[in-house]
Design an enzyme around this catalytic site. Structure first.
Site, mmCIF file in Angstrom:
data_model
loop_
_atom_site.group_PDB
_atom_site.id
_atom_site.type_symbol
_atom_site.label_atom_id
_atom_site.label_comp_id
_atom_site.label_asym_id
_atom_site.label_seq_id
_atom_site.Cartn_x
_atom_site.Cartn_y
_atom_site.Cartn_z
ATOM 1 N N HIS A 1 0.535 -1.306 -0.323
ATOM 2 C CA HIS A 1 0.226 -0.080 0.140
ATOM 3 C C HIS A 1 0.496 1.588 -0.230
ATOM 4 O O HIS A 1 0.719 1.560 1.317
ATOM 5 C CB HIS A 1 -1.037 -0.116 1.351
ATOM 6 N N ASN A 2 1.557 1.195 -1.141
ATOM 7 C CA ASN A 2 2.195 2.424 -1.412
ATOM 8 C C ASN A 2 2.433 3.494 -2.072
ATOM 9 O O ASN A 2 1.238 3.105 -3.247
ATOM 10 C CB ASN A 2 3.798 2.319 -1.240
ATOM 11 N N ASP B 1 -8.458 -1.948 -8.361
ATOM 12 C CA ASP B 1 -7.875 -1.792 -7.276
ATOM 13 C C ASP B 1 -7.578 -3.259 -6.784
ATOM 14 O O ASP B 1 -6.472 -3.210 -6.489
ATOM 15 C CB ASP B 1 -9.107 -1.313 -6.008
HETATM 16 P P1 8BR Z 1 -7.206 -2.836 -0.548
HETATM 17 O O1 8BR Z 1 -5.847 -2.533 -1.900
HETATM 18 O O2 8BR Z 1 -8.136 -1.123 -0.908
HETATM 19 O O3 8BR Z 1 -6.269 -3.270 0.605
HETATM 20 O O4 8BR Z 1 -7.743 -3.868 -0.860
HETATM 21 C C1 8BR Z 1 -7.451 -5.363 -1.770
HETATM 22 C C2 8BR Z 1 -7.818 -6.168 -1.016
HETATM 23 O O5 8BR Z 1 -7.530 -7.823 -1.196
HETATM 24 C C3 8BR Z 1 -6.133 -6.507 -0.603
HETATM 25 O O6 8BR Z 1 -5.788 -5.189 1.107
HETATM 26 C C4 8BR Z 1 -6.261 -8.389 0.351
HETATM 27 O O7 8BR Z 1 -6.865 -7.864 1.323
HETATM 28 C C5 8BR Z 1 -6.909 -9.092 -0.557
HETATM 29 N N1 8BR Z 1 -5.834 -9.238 -1.708
HETATM 30 C C6 8BR Z 1 -5.534 -10.360 -1.279
HETATM 31 BR BR1 8BR Z 1 -5.776 -11.921 -0.206
HETATM 32 N N2 8BR Z 1 -4.712 -11.631 -2.532
HETATM 33 C C7 8BR Z 1 -4.171 -9.724 -2.482
HETATM 34 C C8 8BR Z 1 -3.569 -9.366 -4.660
HETATM 35 N N3 8BR Z 1 -2.748 -10.686 -5.128
HETATM 36 N N4 8BR Z 1 -3.721 -8.049 -5.334
HETATM 37 C C9 8BR Z 1 -4.518 -7.111 -3.635
HETATM 38 N N5 8BR Z 1 -4.993 -7.796 -3.103
HETATM 39 C C10 8BR Z 1 -5.291 -8.729 -2.323
HETATM 40 ZN ZN ZN Z 2 -6.201 -0.293 -2.882
HETATM 41 ZN ZN ZN Z 3 -7.861 0.210 0.055
#
Ligand code: 8BR
Ligand code: ZN
Ligand code: ZN
Length: 372
Positions: free
Chosen positions: A84-85, A236
């Site tokens: 998350h950057n 996302d």
């Molecule tokens: P955010 O980016 O808002 O956090 O939402 C995506 C969420 O989906 C992640 O925080 C995580 O909980 C889940 N996730 C998983 Br499990 N694998 C992932 C992936 N390869 N890419 C993105 N999200 C993933």
């Molecule tokens: Zn995100």
């Molecule tokens: Zn998010």
């Protein structure tokens, strides 16, 4: 013969120009852009879209203020987070811009809509602490208290964004009419809040229902909002729709961030969240579950709506096959090399920003002798 003296600055600018020439490619590698630009992928993707869409003409937004704003947002992302950057934000913005400019969708959107998407993508994880909502709630984090355990992070990202707009030097909405500002605010907040995965299935079924009954009507702001919310949601989690070599980097980055949370949970005597225990998590199983239950159905729903994600679905299936074969092999997931970027101050490239961004394609043709 003249000897062309190129300082590193010039070399960087030339490389950024060359990379950005390909930015309409859906599988553009923002990680590479981040490396080449020394940590400023978000700034360059945002600024490139700003120029491409000519928001200065259509909305009267000052380009200098916009760049200032992008720098501020970029800076608010924690580089210590492996996932998350600001690279994730750049990746999401890039994907979202692709989705809303394909298959005739752009023609149904106003400049305000597209601008809302750019702002929402840029800020959708702004100031992310690297922990999940569940962790913030369970650990009674001040953010969870402030937002009453409801979409804690998402409220925080959106509210922090609007705090930036209180400062005139970053207020990209300054020149707009009051009703335009209110419209953008409504869209941006809706989009950011929709990224809370707690409401994923609600959003998905609403969207699928509208698509299957062919009842989306863009004269209705709620329908438009629904489509753009879904576009941001797709973006996302787009990393599993990238070609396997890129996708595997993102998986490693998110799992590393999960494991850091798991370490914290352990240290605090809290139960370790699912998939966050570095000693026992089955990474292929985690990714296969995420593909099957979340990403594939989501992209299939977008595919039913728009003809732009066939390649994404192919990649998803390739990634699924990859994780399946790793799972079946029983071997541990091999670690891959991911460059760690030393972020240079944005000022370092300042003189070149405008040239880099002003029609990158046109500029690159002349770039051979520009830096003499
Ligand atoms: P955010 O980016 O808002 O956090 O939402 C995506 C969420 O989906 C992640 O925080 C995580 O909980 C889940 N996730 C998983 Br499990 N694998 C992932 C992936 N390869 N890419 C993105 N999200 C993933
Ligand atoms: Zn995100
Ligand atoms: Zn998010």
């Amino acid at each position: 013969q003249t000897i062309v003296k190129q300082s590193p600055k010039h070399i960087i600018a030339t490389q950024i120009i060359q990379l950005l020439d390909d930015y309409t490619n859906p599988f553009f590698d923002v990680i590479q852009l981040d490396v080449v630009s020394e940590g400023h992928a978000l700034f360059y993707v945002g600024s490139r879209i700003f120029q491409d869409q000519d928001f200065q003409s259509s909305l009267g937004t000052n380009e200098r203020v916009f760049r200032h704003f992008m720098g501020k947002i970029e800076n608010g992302y924690e580089r210590g987070n492996t996932y998350h950057n600001s690279i994730h934000a750049a990746d999401v913005m890039h994907c979202l811009f692709y989705l809303i400019t394909r298959d005739g969708l752009r023609d149904k959107l106003t400049p305000e809509d597209v601008f809302s998407c750019v702002i929402a993508a840029a800020a959708h994880d702004y100031m992310h602490p690297g922990f999940t909502n569940a962790f913030l709630i369970a650990s009674k984090n001040p953010l969870a208290l402030r937002y009453n355990d409801q979409s804690v992070l998402e409220h925080f990202h959106a509210a922090s964004l609007y705090e930036i707009f209180q400062m005139p030097e970053y207020d990209i909405l300054d020149g707009l009419e009051k009703d335009q500002r209110l419209y953008i605010r409504e869209m941006v907040i809706s989009m950011i809040l929709a990224t809370d995965m707690a409401y994923h299935f609600e959003w998905l079924s609403k969207f699928k229902n509208k698509v299957s009954t062919n009842s989306l009507n863009f004269d209705n702001q709620n329908d438009k909002k629904l489509v753009l919310n879904m576009a941001l949601k797709c973006s996302d989690v787009n990393n599993l729709t990238k070609p396997p070599a890129i996708s595997r980097m993102w998986t490693q980055l998110i799992m590393d961030e999960f494991f850091k949370q798991g370490d914290q949970e352990k240290a605090r005597g809290m139960p370790i969240s699912m998939f966050m225990d570095r000693n026992s998590t089955d990474i292929p199983k985690c990714q296969l579950g995420f593909i099957d239950y979340i990403v594939l159905p989501l992209y299939e729903s977008w595919h039913a709506y728009s003809n732009a994600v066939k390649g994404h679905i192919d990649n998803l299936l390739a990634n699924k096959a990859h994780w399946k074969s790793v799972a079946e092999s029983g071997n541990p997931v091999p670690r891959i090399q991911i460059p760690v970027v030393q972020v240079s101050p944005l000022r370092f490239l300042e003189h070149h920003n405008s040239k880099v961004l002003r029609g990158a394609t046109q500029f690159s043709r002349k770039s051979t002798n520009y830096y003499k």
